[in-house]
Design a protein around this motif. Sequence first.
Motif, PDB file in Angstrom:
ATOM      1  N   UNK A 123     -10.616  22.537 -14.045  1.00 35.87           N
ATOM      2  CA  UNK A 123      -9.668  21.148 -14.356  1.00 35.87           C
ATOM      3  C   UNK A 123      -9.157  20.751 -13.096  1.00 35.87           C
ATOM      4  N   UNK A 124      -8.234  21.657 -12.436  1.00 36.34           N
ATOM      5  CA  UNK A 124      -7.401  21.324 -11.314  1.00 36.34           C
ATOM      6  C   UNK A 124      -8.315  20.824 -10.079  1.00 36.34           C
ATOM      7  N   UNK A 125      -9.506  21.953  -9.693  1.00 36.06           N
ATOM      8  CA  UNK A 125     -10.383  21.615  -8.827  1.00 36.06           C
ATOM      9  C   UNK A 125     -10.888  20.012  -8.928  1.00 36.06           C
ATOM     10  N   UNK A 126     -11.527  19.693 -10.019  1.00 33.57           N
ATOM     11  CA  UNK A 126     -11.969  18.369 -10.377  1.00 33.57           C
ATOM     12  C   UNK A 126     -11.148  17.193 -10.090  1.00 33.57           C
ATOM     13  N   UNK A 127     -10.032  17.470 -10.785  1.00 36.40           N
ATOM     14  CA  UNK A 127      -8.887  16.435 -10.798  1.00 36.40           C
ATOM     15  C   UNK A 127      -8.420  16.135  -9.457  1.00 36.40           C
ATOM     16  N   UNK A 128      -8.014  17.212  -8.695  1.00 38.97           N
ATOM     17  CA  UNK A 128      -7.614  17.188  -7.349  1.00 38.97           C
ATOM     18  C   UNK A 128      -8.396  16.648  -6.410  1.00 38.97           C
ATOM     19  N   UNK A 129      -9.764  16.909  -6.688  1.00 34.91           N
ATOM     20  CA  UNK A 129     -10.872  16.276  -5.712  1.00 34.91           C
ATOM     21  C   UNK A 129     -10.763  14.802  -5.930  1.00 34.91           C
ATOM     22  N   UNK A 130     -10.866  14.073  -7.181  1.00 37.36           N
ATOM     23  CA  UNK A 130     -10.777  12.844  -7.618  1.00 37.36           C
ATOM     24  C   UNK A 130      -9.582  12.081  -6.872  1.00 37.36           C
ATOM     25  N   UNK A 131      -8.280  12.799  -7.060  1.00 36.74           N
ATOM     26  CA  UNK A 131      -7.102  11.968  -6.695  1.00 36.74           C
ATOM     27  C   UNK A 131      -6.915  12.322  -5.209  1.00 36.74           C
ATOM     28  N   UNK A 143       0.731  -1.312   0.021  1.00 35.52           N
ATOM     29  CA  UNK A 143      -0.128   0.121   0.037  1.00 35.52           C
ATOM     30  C   UNK A 143       0.817   1.122   0.086  1.00 35.52           C
ATOM     31  N   UNK A 144       2.013   1.272   0.830  1.00 31.14           N
ATOM     32  CA  UNK A 144       2.964   2.330   0.859  1.00 31.14           C
ATOM     33  C   UNK A 144       3.400   2.643  -0.543  1.00 31.14           C
ATOM     34  N   UNK A 145       3.785   1.388  -1.190  1.00 32.30           N
ATOM     35  CA  UNK A 145       4.408   1.688  -2.544  1.00 32.30           C
ATOM     36  C   UNK A 145       3.628   2.232  -3.564  1.00 32.30           C
ATOM     37  N   UNK A 146       2.366   1.747  -3.282  1.00 29.44           N
ATOM     38  CA  UNK A 146       0.965   2.076  -4.304  1.00 29.44           C
ATOM     39  C   UNK A 146       0.736   3.578  -4.018  1.00 29.44           C
ATOM     40  N   UNK A 147       0.798   3.838  -2.907  1.00 36.61           N
ATOM     41  CA  UNK A 147       0.483   5.280  -2.314  1.00 36.61           C
ATOM     42  C   UNK A 147       1.265   6.250  -3.179  1.00 36.61           C
ATOM     43  N   UNK A 148       2.626   6.053  -2.938  1.00 34.25           N
ATOM     44  CA  UNK A 148       3.493   6.873  -3.671  1.00 34.25           C
ATOM     45  C   UNK A 148       3.515   6.898  -5.108  1.00 34.25           C
ATOM     46  N   UNK A 149       3.100   5.771  -5.817  1.00 31.11           N
ATOM     47  CA  UNK A 149       2.677   5.748  -7.149  1.00 31.11           C
ATOM     48  C   UNK A 149       1.776   6.554  -7.523  1.00 31.11           C
ATOM     49  N   UNK A 150       0.676   6.340  -6.970  1.00 31.58           N
ATOM     50  CA  UNK A 150      -0.626   7.147  -7.384  1.00 31.58           C
ATOM     51  C   UNK A 150      -0.547   8.543  -7.064  1.00 31.58           C
ATOM     52  N   UNK A 173      -1.037  11.328  -9.719  1.00 27.48           N
ATOM     53  CA  UNK A 173      -1.701  12.345  -9.928  1.00 27.48           C
ATOM     54  C   UNK A 173      -1.241  13.631 -10.150  1.00 27.48           C
ATOM     55  N   UNK A 174      -0.037  13.785  -9.751  1.00 32.36           N
ATOM     56  CA  UNK A 174       0.896  15.089 -10.236  1.00 32.36           C
ATOM     57  C   UNK A 174       0.951  15.338 -11.736  1.00 32.36           C
ATOM     58  N   UNK A 175       0.974  14.141 -12.246  1.00 33.36           N
ATOM     59  CA  UNK A 175       1.520  13.718 -13.682  1.00 33.36           C
ATOM     60  C   UNK A 175       0.202  14.135 -14.231  1.00 33.36           C
TER      61      UNK A 175
END
Lengths: 182, 157
Positions: free
Chosen positions: A159-167, A105-112, A116-118
């Motif tokens: 765009x930033x608001x909705x993407x940020x909310x989802x991520x 989960x830790x590895x997966x968290x850093x991956x997502x 999310x930034x990308x």
Amino acid sequence: MELDNLKSEYQNTDSNDSKSANELSKMRCSGSHPVLKGIKKQLIFESVLWTLILIVFYDFFDGHLRVFYWNVLLILSIVLVLLHNVLGFIVVKTPINDTSIKKSLKKYLSKIKRYSIASIVSRVLAVTIFMGFLTSNVVWNTHKHWVSLVIFITMIITQVYFLNKVWNKRIKKIENQMEILG
Amino acid sequence: MSTQNEIFLKVIHQNQALIHKVCNIYRDTIEDKEDLFQEITYQLFRAYPKFEGRSKITTWMYRIALNTAMASFRKSKVIISKDKAIPEVPLEEGEESMNKERLFSAIRQLDDAEKALVSLYLEGMDYSEIADVIGITKNNVGVRLNRIKNKIKTLIK
């Protein structure tokens, strides 16, 4: 009812939906994976759509009348959007597999978090380039300048608001699980 | 299909009840359970070449299955009610079946991480094994399981 007494009942739970070896074998392909199938469809749809736009953009958006680098940037922004989808496909396709659930989960968290930034950066860049391309031949005056600036800022913020909310929701979900595990 | 894959296909076929149980705990609707089953099976095949045989194959399968279920972002189409009451089971069903249904209904109301802990416990793993699979200390497993047991007791009452 004690939980210990329910162990054998839990262990003897059989599904009514037992799969045949053939059905299980088919599940090895990404085409049977529900999320990957969705991303694939989106990839194909967006690739076709953007390719069509690139083919006709010279006519639609007077590409031949614009400065050369805007045409190059537009192609790059479309490639960026498609690359982002491919990256998403890879993230989902890769097994979440480490020596323990917590490590996984830790590895997966850093991956997502990285993804999310990308995701946000690529979308913002694509919108910025597209807006820049559309307005590159405009003869500016104060009114046009402000109107396009308002449209541009609104599009970026949305765009930033909705993407940020989802991520954020996804990241929080994983963080909460890790917190519960201690 | 390679021999290695054929062998693993047999392993999955023999132990598919394990995947079904995880799906039953983490999803509510038949459609969502089916989707998760496919996701887990796909990830098991992808991860199998890296299986080093340090643990039992079923323990390893549980770890991959729980990882997949916990990290999946797909929203359930039916929102689980967080009511404390467990749905009544039809009277014509046997006591064992009724207990099983009440147990699964109670587990579905726990957090995802708690579901992972309790499923490993119910599968008969000892605290050391659970600690290894989850990645926390044996003491921590004991503390958390006691809390979960109390929670389930309240839910099943």
